[in-house]
Structures are given as structure tokens and as C-alpha cells.
Design an enzyme around this catalytic site. Structure first.
Site, PDB file in Angstrom:
ATOM      1  N   TYR A 184      39.525  38.236  35.824  1.00 41.42           N
ATOM      2  CA  TYR A 184      38.256  38.645  35.208  1.00 41.42           C
ATOM      3  C   TYR A 184      37.416  37.444  34.805  1.00 41.42           C
ATOM      4  O   TYR A 184      36.393  37.605  34.162  1.00 41.42           O
ATOM      5  CB  TYR A 184      38.533  39.482  33.955  1.00 41.42           C
ATOM      6  CG  TYR A 184      38.744  40.939  34.241  1.00 41.42           C
ATOM      7  CD1 TYR A 184      39.878  41.370  34.912  1.00 41.42           C
ATOM      8  CD2 TYR A 184      37.814  41.894  33.838  1.00 41.42           C
ATOM      9  CE1 TYR A 184      40.084  42.706  35.174  1.00 41.42           C
ATOM     10  CE2 TYR A 184      38.014  43.234  34.106  1.00 41.42           C
ATOM     11  CZ  TYR A 184      39.155  43.632  34.767  1.00 41.42           C
ATOM     12  OH  TYR A 184      39.344  44.965  35.019  1.00 41.42           O
TER      13      TYR A 184
ATOM     14  N   LYS B 254      53.666  39.010  37.174  1.00 39.34           N
ATOM     15  CA  LYS B 254      54.146  38.930  38.554  1.00 39.34           C
ATOM     16  C   LYS B 254      54.558  37.472  38.769  1.00 39.34           C
ATOM     17  O   LYS B 254      54.069  36.776  39.678  1.00 39.34           O
ATOM     18  CB  LYS B 254      53.022  39.368  39.508  1.00 39.34           C
ATOM     19  CG  LYS B 254      53.435  39.494  40.965  1.00 39.34           C
ATOM     20  CD  LYS B 254      54.071  40.829  41.304  1.00 39.34           C
ATOM     21  CE  LYS B 254      54.519  40.855  42.744  1.00 39.34           C
ATOM     22  NZ  LYS B 254      55.296  42.056  43.090  1.00 39.34           N
TER      23      LYS B 254
ATOM     24  N   ASP C 135      54.834  45.637  39.332  1.00 41.80           N
ATOM     25  CA  ASP C 135      55.056  46.793  40.225  1.00 41.80           C
ATOM     26  C   ASP C 135      56.186  47.673  39.701  1.00 41.80           C
ATOM     27  O   ASP C 135      56.071  48.899  39.639  1.00 41.80           O
ATOM     28  CB  ASP C 135      55.302  46.351  41.677  1.00 41.80           C
ATOM     29  CG  ASP C 135      56.072  45.055  41.806  1.00 41.80           C
ATOM     30  OD1 ASP C 135      56.315  44.400  40.782  1.00 41.80           O
ATOM     31  OD2 ASP C 135      56.447  44.695  42.934  1.00 41.80           O
TER      32      ASP C 135
ATOM     33  N   ASP D 297      44.386  46.114  32.492  1.00 40.58           N
ATOM     34  CA  ASP D 297      43.336  47.079  32.831  1.00 40.58           C
ATOM     35  C   ASP D 297      43.935  48.259  33.595  1.00 40.58           C
ATOM     36  O   ASP D 297      43.711  49.423  33.272  1.00 40.58           O
ATOM     37  CB  ASP D 297      42.278  46.367  33.688  1.00 40.58           C
ATOM     38  CG  ASP D 297      41.118  47.281  34.025  1.00 40.58           C
ATOM     39  OD1 ASP D 297      40.722  48.076  33.163  1.00 40.58           O
ATOM     40  OD2 ASP D 297      40.620  47.205  35.162  1.00 40.58           O
TER      41      ASP D 297
END
Ligand code: NAD
Length: 360
Positions: A124, A191, A224, A248
């Protein structure tokens, strides 16, 4: 005494849900001086900018704002006003509680999750290089020359900065929140197996901060896996902290667990400023139809009252909203999936909440 609050109506369904919320807040008897701030497309036409400096000044002065959603043009046009406001005011926390209110149609019951999203960096950051520009070509050449890898020349590039300072700050917020709200566990999402220098740094910071909170359990999850776990076993989670983009996406996932965007409130916070807004966007296809659920925005108003220290009225207003949901009569279409023709409109929900509030 009256509270000075910056009120940003937003666009799309924003003005309807914000007006419904303003009405229920005023029905509590608390006095507000609403300082109106205009942003988005209308402000662009009137003032040549989607985020006039006067709006930023108003929030700085009043320290608290209630904000409706604002449309961001997709792919081109001005950048997100929502992101710009958070950056300009250093609102580094996005706090999104997601809990089940009895009576909400949902596949899940008894969910009570707190999403803490870093609000200022990650993908972002707004640092982007458009395909085909000399800047993109320069960056691609730099990366190729430094033998970091090969990027196709027809690529667009978005930069993902994650800093030690901001990672530690958001994780610390999550732990402090957990401690002061009697929560048991913080889960950091990342991640780091793939993005070792950005998400890896976030995870390392989270682990370090966690050492200072031995009274709160800490664990981490790869994003994930986290998505799957939240769908299968949401009861395992408590406070979740994540960098901006995962935060988000998980916010909407968690909203889905508790009945949808119509019931998911939020707050953007810094050390001394706060903007309260729903998780949902401007839902343009429903604009002006008196149709969407104002409860996400009303519950953002509840968060605002709590922030202002209005403890008794906060509880009473939340109870009134919960009672309207539990009755299942004066609710919008999203809470009446089996008989949408019996749904009421946005403003009728506000009427019902006010009636319940007055009944105590
Ligand atoms: P959205 O949240 O506006 O709507 C997606 C869908 O969710 C709607 O079509 C509707 O079915 C449902 N929904 C949303 N709010 C609801 C409510 N109050 N009651 C019942 N159902 C509701 O998401 P979008 O369509 O992806 O985004 C529309 C615009 O909003 C975009 O321009 C986006 O950038 C912007 N946006 C703004 C904010 C913000 O102002 N903070 C947040 C998210 C998206």
C-alpha cells in the site's frame, strides 16, 4: 460538553450509512459538533483535489473523525483518499473487531476475532512504476544489472517496503490491545517463507516483541494457511496481526465469518488521532437506494463512543443494535437472505435502533 468530531460522509452508500449513524449517536443524548469534511470525486470537482488540506486540518484539530466509505477509481485516476488520510495522519493501526451477534445469518456462530492491520506500508506504499515508463525501465535495468533476477520489460512494478520500526509498532499495539482487553493469544500472519526480507523482517520483529509479553500466547501463520484455518477453525484465533495487504484481505474474510460487510466496523488509530469507519467500501451499485446495512458504520460509531470514554452509552447503544439484530425484523436484505422482500431500508434500521435505545 459537546465533542467536536470531523464527519466525512464519503460517497456511494457513504452518506446514507453515515447519516443513519449520526442519528443513532445523537439519540444517545451525547452532544456532538459535526465538522463536515468533503473528500473524493465531489471534492476533486470543487477544490481540484480529492483530499483537501482543510479536511486533514479538521481531523488534526478535532482528533476524532467518523468517516463514510470513499470510492477509489480502479486502475487509473486519483489514488485512494482512504490510504492518503491514514498516511497523512500517521494512523498506523487499522483495528477491526469481528464478532457474531446472535441472529445474524452466518455459517458460523460465536466468532470473536480482533484484526490488527498495519496501515501505512507494504504494497500500500503507493510507490509504483507504470509499465513502459522510463522510470520502470530504469528500475528494471538496475535490478538486471545487480543480478537480482530478470524482470520482463513490459512489467509494471509495485514496491513492498516493510520496516522494523513499523512492524514492531503494530505488533506491540496488538499485544497491548490483547493485554488490556483480556485476550489470550496473538497470531502474526506473513509469507516469510517466500518474501524473506520483507515478511521475514515482519516475523522477526513480531517474535522479538512477543518476548516482552510472556502473559500472552504468541504464534505465527503463513497467510495462505491462515485463510484456510480461519474458514475451518476460526475458534482457534483471538487477536490477529498482519502487514497491510494481508490484513486488508483477512478483514473481509473475518467479516464474512460474522455475517458480512454489513456488520464489520473499524477504526484507524495513531497515538492521539482516530478515524472510525466501516470495513466496507462505497458499494456504488446500492448508492441512493436506502438499502444497505448501516450497522457496520453504527458499530464503528460504538467504537468511537468507547474511545471517547462514554462507557455506559457505548454499552447501551451496542445492546440496542444487538437487540434489533436479534429481533430480525427491522434489518436490511443481507440479514434476510430467505425473505429479502421483508427487509427494511438503511434509515428504518436507524429508527429501530433508536427505539431500542430508548427502551433501554
Ligand atoms: P464494497 O465493500 O463497497 O462492496 C462489496 C459488496 O459488499 C457490495 O456490493 C455489497 O454486496 C456488500 N456490501 C458492502 N457494504 C455493505 C453494507 N453496508 N450492507 C450490505 N452489504 C454491503 O467493495 P467494492 O465494491 O470492492 O468497492 C467499492 C468502492 O469502495 C471501491 O472504489 C473501493 O476502492 C472503495 N472502498 C473504500 C473503502 C473505504 O472508504 N475505507 C474500503 C473498501 C473499499
Amino acid at each position: 460538553m459537546a465533542y467536536n468530531i470531523t464527519l466525512i460522509l464519503g460517497d456511494g452508500v457513504g452518506p446514507e450509512v453515515t447519516e443513519a449513524t449520526r442519528r443513532v449517536l445523537e439519540a444517545t443524548g451525547i452532544k456532538f459538533n459535526w465538522d463536515m469534511g468533503e473528500v473524493g470525486t465531489d471534492a476533486m470537482q470543487k477544490y481540484g483535489t480529492p483530499l483537501p488540506a482543510s479536511v486533514i486540518e479538521s481531523v488534526r484539530k478535532n482528533k476524532v473523525a467518523l468517516k463514510g466509505p470513499v470510492t477509489t477509481p480502479v486502475g487509473s485516476g486519483f489514488r485512494s483518499v482512504n490510504v492518503a488520510l491514514r498516511k497523512e495522519l500517521e494512523l498506523y493501526v487499522c483495528l477491526r473487531p469481528c464478532k457474531t451477534y446472535p441472529g445474524v445469518p452466518s455459517r458460523y456462530q460465536n466468532i470473536d476475532l480482533i484484526m490488527v492491520r498495519e496501515n501505512l506500508e507494504d504494497l500500500y506504499s503507493g510507490i509504483e512504476y507504470e509499465r513502459g515508463t522510463p522510470e520502470a525501465a530504469g528500475l528494471i535495468k538496475f535490478i538486471t544489472d545487480s543480478k537480482r533476477g530478470v524482470i520482463r520489460p513490459d512489467s509494471g512494478i509495485s514496491i513492498k517496503p516493510i520496516s522494523e520500526f513499523r512492524s514492531k509498532r503494530i505488533v506491540k499495539f496488538a499485544f497491548d490491545y490483547a493485554r488490556s482487553n483480556h485476550r489470550k493469544k496473538v497470531t502474526a500472519v506473513h509469507k516469510a517463507n517466500i518474501m524473506k526480507f520483507s515478511d521475514g523482517l515482519f516475523l522477526a520483529c513480531a517474535r522479538e516483541v512477543a518476548k516482552g509479553y510472556t502473559d500472552i500466547e504468541f504464534e505465527d501463520r503463513i497467510i495462505d494457511n491462515m485463510c484456510m484455518q480461519l474458514v475451518q477453525k476460526p475458534e482457534l484465533y483471538d487477536v490477529i496481526v498482519a502487514p497491510n495487504l494481508y490484513g486488508d484481505i483477512l478483514s473481509d474474510l473475518c467479516a464474512g465469518l460474522v455475517g458480512g460487510l454489513g456488520i464489520a466496523p473499524g477504526a484507524n488509530l495513531s497515538e492521539n488521532l482516530a478515524i472510525f469507519e466501516a470495513t466496507h467500501g462505497s458499494a456504488p451499485k446500492y448508492a441512493g437506494m436506502n438499502k444497505v446495512n448501516p450497522m457496520a458504520m453504527m458499530l464503528s460509531g460504538v467504537l468511537m463512543l468507547r474511545y471517547l470514554g462514554e462507557k455506559e452509552k457505548t454499552q447501551r447503544l451496542e445492546k440496542a443494535i444487538a437487540a434489533v439484530i436479534a429481533d430480525g425484523i427491522d434489518v436490511t436484505y443481507d440479514f434476510k437472505p430467505a425473505s429479502p422482500e421483508k427487509a427494511v431500508g438503511t434509515s428504518q434500521v436507524a429508527d429501530a435502533v433508536i427505539r431500542k435505545y430508548r427502551q433501554g
